[in-house]
Design an enzyme around this catalytic site. Sequence first.
Site, PDB file in Angstrom:
ATOM      1  N   HIS A 272       0.853  -1.194   0.000  1.00  0.00           N
ATOM      2  CA  HIS A 272       0.000   0.000   0.000  1.00  0.00           C
ATOM      3  C   HIS A 272       0.885   1.238   0.000  1.00  0.00           C
ATOM      4  O   HIS A 272       1.954   1.235   0.610  1.00  0.00           O
ATOM      5  CB  HIS A 272      -0.899   0.013   1.245  1.00  0.00           C
ATOM      6  CG  HIS A 272      -2.072   0.914   1.110  1.00  0.00           C
ATOM      7  ND1 HIS A 272      -1.998   2.259   1.369  1.00  0.00           N
ATOM      8  CD2 HIS A 272      -3.339   0.666   0.706  1.00  0.00           C
ATOM      9  CE1 HIS A 272      -3.189   2.793   1.135  1.00  0.00           C
ATOM     10  NE2 HIS A 272      -4.020   1.862   0.733  1.00  0.00           N
ATOM     11  N   ASP A 323      -8.096  -5.287  -0.731  1.00  0.00           N
ATOM     12  CA  ASP A 323      -8.477  -6.103  -1.881  1.00  0.00           C
ATOM     13  C   ASP A 323      -8.196  -7.592  -1.662  1.00  0.00           C
ATOM     14  O   ASP A 323      -8.814  -8.437  -2.311  1.00  0.00           O
ATOM     15  CB  ASP A 323      -7.739  -5.629  -3.146  1.00  0.00           C
ATOM     16  CG  ASP A 323      -8.314  -4.324  -3.671  1.00  0.00           C
ATOM     17  OD1 ASP A 323      -9.527  -4.122  -3.556  1.00  0.00           O
ATOM     18  OD2 ASP A 323      -7.533  -3.499  -4.181  1.00  0.00           O
TER      19      ASP A 323
END
Length: 389
Positions: A272, A323
Amino acid sequence: MSEQTPQSETPKIYKGLAGVPVDVTAISKVNPDSNSLLYRGYPVQELAASVTFEEVAYLLWYGELPNDEELAAFEDLERSHRGLDHEIKRIVDELPLTAHPMDVVRTAVSVIGASDPKTPDDSHAANLEKSIRLFAKLPSIVTYDQRRRHELEFVEPNNDLGYSANFLWQAFGETPELEVVNAFDTSMILYAEHSFNASTFTARVIASTLSDLYSAITGAIGALKGPLHGGANEAVMHAFDEIGPGEGGAQRAAQWLDAALADKRKIMGFGHRVYKHGDSRVPTMRDALERMVEHYDRPDLLELYTALEEGMDERKGIKPNLDYPAGPTYHLMGWDTETFTPLFVASRVTGWTAHVMEQLASNALIRPLSVYEGPEERHVPPKGNAAGE
Ligand SMILES: CC(=O)SCCNC(=O)CCNC(=O)[C@H](O)C(C)(C)COP(=O)(O)OP(=O)(O)OC[C@H]1O[C@@H](n2cnc3c(N)ncnc32)[C@H](O)[C@@H]1OP(=O)(O)O
Ligand SMILES: O=C([O-])CC(=O)C(=O)O
């Protein structure tokens, strides 16, 4: 050297705008140090445990959670806009089945914008109306497309059901079980908003030119589609498919991971830009995944999930993002893999539109600088003669 800085200065380039604050926002706060995410001040985990996605949408747009009366009026409004015009269905039907569902959703939103007489009205009230309309219609758009790919008829919305139960009803034509509705609603809440991520920033850039809300959302859908952003939830499932279902998943996952890393592949659903010690939303979504694994009796999927997560941590020290648990959860519920990112759109439209309205309330055209590194100034050589004979 640069467009507007003196020759002597070499400005520092923040590639990908990494670490650069570009504006203020009151919509959400991502704090990688405390590993927390607040929507209008409320921890997202608390919201997921105690309110519905409709209440979260209201919170993002109005700044406060609704009271009972406000919620009832808001739910009625959302239900009144769920249907799909014949024109949208007709245009979607024209699109080839080879089109990715994200392209279909992007096109449908564009069609709604092209048909709405209020598109040029950029008042806050008109933009709120448009936001609620998109929020209400996206489940119909997403399910219409998934069903047409299976040669199934559109399922009309059921206005006796809340947002998430109706979404599942329209997808599968059956009243969904409460546990499944709750897990789906959790995913919608967790996906709703995440400060200045790439798609939200795209929406704000478009809004900043005083274009219209539908254009901003169409652009945001394009940005979300990429596998480095929302497209990763679909890509996670492709990786799971490569590894394969059934017993022995942990061993196969470890072998697959070694090969993928040796090939310098990015492992989708991991890493991320902001969180470096784990995504604040993952534990809540993992709980929802575990409930679905039990509900659908698929322990093999959890074995694979855990093996890949542990393997990435051991080999690279990189943690999963939202996700990663969302992909297999949607798979267990029966969604087509290519529909996962459109589900993200249906949720994130709440955050995107809140940002468009925030941008317009205090607008400045978004136009950064670049540092030129092309050829020095040069001149077109003269031709043989002026008349070009
Ligand atoms: C809802 C969301 O949008 S969450 C994001 C969804 N996207 C994904 O899951 C795609 C996979 N992840 C990635 O590509 C990245 O982690 C991103 C794009 C999300 C963040 O990237 P950045 O902040 O730009 O970090 P960057 O890509 O430079 O990664 C830093 C290092 O970690 C490595 N790395 C980061 N993520 C991964 C990954 N998923 N798999 C393998 N290596 C990775 C990079 O290769 C890089 O290594 P290097 O320094 O040796 O070159
Ligand atoms: O914040 C980001 O960069 C990506 C992300 O997790 C999101 O949009 O939910």
